[in-house]
Design an enzyme around this catalytic site. Structure first.
Site, mmCIF file in Angstrom:
data_model
loop_
_atom_site.group_PDB
_atom_site.id
_atom_site.type_symbol
_atom_site.label_atom_id
_atom_site.label_comp_id
_atom_site.label_asym_id
_atom_site.label_seq_id
_atom_site.Cartn_x
_atom_site.Cartn_y
_atom_site.Cartn_z
ATOM 1 N N TYR A 7 0.626 -1.280 -0.164
ATOM 2 C CA TYR A 7 -0.035 -0.075 0.082
ATOM 3 C C TYR A 7 0.733 1.114 -0.020
ATOM 4 O O TYR A 7 0.218 2.306 0.094
ATOM 5 C CB TYR A 7 -0.891 -0.015 1.271
ATOM 6 C CG TYR A 7 -0.342 -0.084 2.638
ATOM 7 C CD1 TYR A 7 0.444 1.080 3.168
ATOM 8 C CD2 TYR A 7 0.236 -1.129 3.153
ATOM 9 C CE1 TYR A 7 1.122 1.131 4.340
ATOM 10 C CE2 TYR A 7 0.827 -1.430 4.305
ATOM 11 C CZ TYR A 7 1.234 -0.214 5.004
ATOM 12 O OH TYR A 7 1.773 -0.289 6.218
ATOM 13 N N GLU A 70 10.871 -3.033 5.857
ATOM 14 C CA GLU A 70 10.008 -2.384 6.753
ATOM 15 C C GLU A 70 10.123 -2.295 8.229
ATOM 16 O O GLU A 70 9.480 -1.972 9.019
ATOM 17 C CB GLU A 70 8.547 -3.234 6.574
ATOM 18 C CG GLU A 70 7.947 -3.353 5.124
ATOM 19 C CD GLU A 70 7.475 -2.190 4.751
ATOM 20 O OE1 GLU A 70 7.306 -1.044 5.371
ATOM 21 O OE2 GLU A 70 6.889 -1.922 3.631
#
Length: 128
Positions: A7, A70
């Site tokens: 996303y 991440e």
């Protein structure tokens, strides 16, 4: 193979997309949650909104690089900036619900940084 909901910076056109390698795109999708601008990257947190992204099938061998990007350490989830977890996502074209992995932000979010439409690509394009 793992199905990953991307996303933010892992989406095509963003700096992390290359880490997906030869991932197979499965299509545009949405998931439940709220999206926040965290100063150059977004964060997905649980909530009653809709977040837009894409689903892709990624080789398991790519997961360590994605986790590092991440800032997710499977051995220390509490100390990680993001946590890779299973969520449901819905393909836009068919409405099919698919369990996928997604990186959820693991810190408090600044309320003023909420992205109301849940689409980081559109939000980032509007800033440029």
């Amino acid at each position: 193979m793992k199905r990953i909901f991307v996303y933010g910076l892992l989406r095509p056109g963003f700096e992390g997309a290359g880490l997906l390698g030869d991932a197979r795109p499965l299509g545009a999708a949405t998931t439940s949650g709220l999206l926040y601008d965290l100063g150059g990257y977004p964060g997905l947190v649980p909530g009653d909104g809709v977040v837009h992204g894409e689903i892709c099938a990624v080789d398991d061998a790519r997961l360590p690089a994605l986790d590092a990007f991440e800032d997710y350490n499977p051995a220390d989830p509490a100390g990680s900036l993001y946590i890779r977890t299973t969520v449901m996502a819905w393909l836009v074209a068919s409405g099919e619900a698919i369990p996928v992995q997604a990186y959820r932000y693991n810190r408090p979010v600044p309320e003023h940084a909420w992205i109301p439409d849940g689409d980081y690509a559109r939000y980032a394009a509007g800033r440029g």
